[in-house]
Scaffold this active site. Sequence first.
Site, PDB file in Angstrom:
ATOM      1  N   HIS A  33      -6.422 -14.993 -13.782  1.00 58.35           N
ATOM      2  CA  HIS A  33      -6.318 -13.938 -14.798  1.00 58.35           C
ATOM      3  C   HIS A  33      -6.926 -12.635 -14.302  1.00 58.35           C
ATOM      4  O   HIS A  33      -7.425 -11.839 -15.092  1.00 58.35           O
ATOM      5  CB  HIS A  33      -7.006 -14.348 -16.108  1.00 58.35           C
ATOM      6  CG  HIS A  33      -6.663 -15.731 -16.568  1.00 58.35           C
ATOM      7  ND1 HIS A  33      -5.612 -16.006 -17.415  1.00 58.35           N
ATOM      8  CD2 HIS A  33      -7.209 -16.939 -16.254  1.00 58.35           C
ATOM      9  CE1 HIS A  33      -5.549 -17.308 -17.629  1.00 58.35           C
ATOM     10  NE2 HIS A  33      -6.500 -17.905 -16.920  1.00 58.35           N
ATOM     11  N   SER A  73      -2.022  12.443   1.870  1.00 59.13           N
ATOM     12  CA  SER A  73      -1.450  13.200   0.759  1.00 59.13           C
ATOM     13  C   SER A  73      -1.248  14.639   1.213  1.00 59.13           C
ATOM     14  O   SER A  73      -2.008  15.152   2.034  1.00 59.13           O
ATOM     15  CB  SER A  73      -2.415  13.158  -0.423  1.00 59.13           C
ATOM     16  OG  SER A  73      -2.227  14.291  -1.256  1.00 59.13           O
ATOM     17  N   LYS A  83      -7.150  11.576   0.996  1.00 55.77           N
ATOM     18  CA  LYS A  83      -6.392  10.376   0.666  1.00 55.77           C
ATOM     19  C   LYS A  83      -5.902   9.588   1.870  1.00 55.77           C
ATOM     20  O   LYS A  83      -5.517  10.142   2.882  1.00 55.77           O
ATOM     21  CB  LYS A  83      -5.172  10.767  -0.175  1.00 55.77           C
ATOM     22  CG  LYS A  83      -5.554  11.254  -1.549  1.00 55.77           C
ATOM     23  CD  LYS A  83      -5.767  10.125  -2.527  1.00 55.77           C
ATOM     24  CE  LYS A  83      -4.415   9.736  -3.079  1.00 55.77           C
ATOM     25  NZ  LYS A  83      -4.531   8.634  -4.013  1.00 55.77           N
ATOM     26  N   GLU A 118       3.203  -0.437  -0.739  1.00 55.49           N
ATOM     27  CA  GLU A 118       3.823  -0.056  -2.017  1.00 55.49           C
ATOM     28  C   GLU A 118       5.342  -0.087  -1.911  1.00 55.49           C
ATOM     29  O   GLU A 118       6.048  -0.505  -2.834  1.00 55.49           O
ATOM     30  CB  GLU A 118       3.374   1.345  -2.423  1.00 55.49           C
ATOM     31  CG  GLU A 118       1.895   1.438  -2.760  1.00 55.49           C
ATOM     32  CD  GLU A 118       1.455   2.885  -2.904  1.00 55.49           C
ATOM     33  OE1 GLU A 118       1.503   3.406  -4.018  1.00 55.49           O
ATOM     34  OE2 GLU A 118       1.084   3.512  -1.889  1.00 55.49           O
TER      35      GLU A 118
END
Length: 468
Positions: free
Chosen positions: A161, A282, A288, A295
């Site tokens: 969970h 970025s 970043k 992804e």
Amino acid sequence: MIQDDHTPLWGGRFEKAPAAALQEFGASLPVDKRLWAQDIAGSKAHARMLAAQGILSQEDAELIVAGLDAIGEQIAAGDFDFDIVDEDIHMSIERALTERIGDAGRRLHTGRSRNDQVATDARLYCKQQASALAGQLLKARETLILVAQAHRDVILPGYTHMQKAQPVLFSHHLLAYSWMLARDFKRMIAARDAADASPLGAAALAGTSYPLNRQQTAAELGFSAVIPNSLDAVSDRDFMLDLVYACSTAMIHLSRLSEELILWSTEEFGFITLDDTYATGSSIMPQKKNPDFAELVRGKTGRVVGDLVGLLTVLKGLPLAYNKDLQEDKEGTFDAIDTLSASLAAVTGMLATLRVNADVMLEAAQGGFMAATDLADFLVGTGMPFREAHEVVGRIVLHAEKKQCTLQQISMAELREFSAAFDESVSEVIDIAAVVSRRTTEGGTSPSSVEIQIAQARKQLEDDQRSL
Ligand code: ARG
């Protein structure tokens, strides 16, 4: 229709050419041109068989084979002029052949239809691609096993969970993925084998009146069998469904792994650091470092599942035998193959280069009261029923939560207030490394169990490598 260079090869019964606006709509050439090598192989086998059966002269067959080889070289060199007027790869090559060798080229299509031709090409292609993907799956698995071996003793929190549950070995966690990919390998091999039967000779749908030898073309093309029913041969695309399904499950596994890599590389987790070569920056935020490739694997999984649903939907409700709807089978299948191939390369590279932050993982494993089950088991060992022990430890956890300390930081005196059954030996029981080491079940997380699992995973990998 007046014949000219751009008349379709089926133009005889037509008085007008197809509407220009619909030419692109009807054409599959931009998609199916990648089948050129399979189309040439299929045509060569067909021509040789026609000659062996006395349907075509030996000279014509030789001209056809030489002509097809020359066209193959031209396409491979990027010198072939693809023209959408030709509709598909089959017509493109046949037209080029006829331009090259004249009448012999016009005889090639004797006893054949594009319906058995396209099914043959697609099966040859799917067979090859399934083998190549199976090979890539083996590489990804090998990498998972190597990383697991290199970080044998690293402990991290195991979750259920998404809440800390019990500590596990990082190697145990990675091996779980190696078994998923082992099943994907099996599915990929099953997809390869599903494609391994020859439709050639089924012609349009009913077979032909020419004395074809289907066994000969099947053998020359490396198929292990001839499809027994000509109607089924031209309308079956189960082999594509099997392949796209195998791609889908593999993508789902890569997506789940990618999700963990993304999570683990956040500042909040910090369990791993992706190599610079597998991350991006970025354009506005200088600090970043984004896990774009992980992804993208996660995102592209949606496309592949879409490819599967698309193909299932194309096939649903099609009457026998060939219907032009079947032309829609290829784009999604090719996309699934390409996407899985690129995703396997990305994930394999990410795994091979990532840094494992063992101390951060171990630190995280100290939190979350993950030794609670072991603390209860200790009480059970003193004779307390498990339900009562569960209750006692639940109260200890509540206490620790209020004090903002770990179970290991609670003093013996405090523990004994909850139960007189506690003694000094409890500290060894709730040590996180001991918690891991005690889970010696077959398939469990203890170093000794995981050592066996590494050997099992290696053995299965080597067997699969040999079988490919
Ligand atoms: N381009 C077609 C396809 O991909 C080839 C078969 C066409 N057959 C036909 N009878 N129109 O399905």
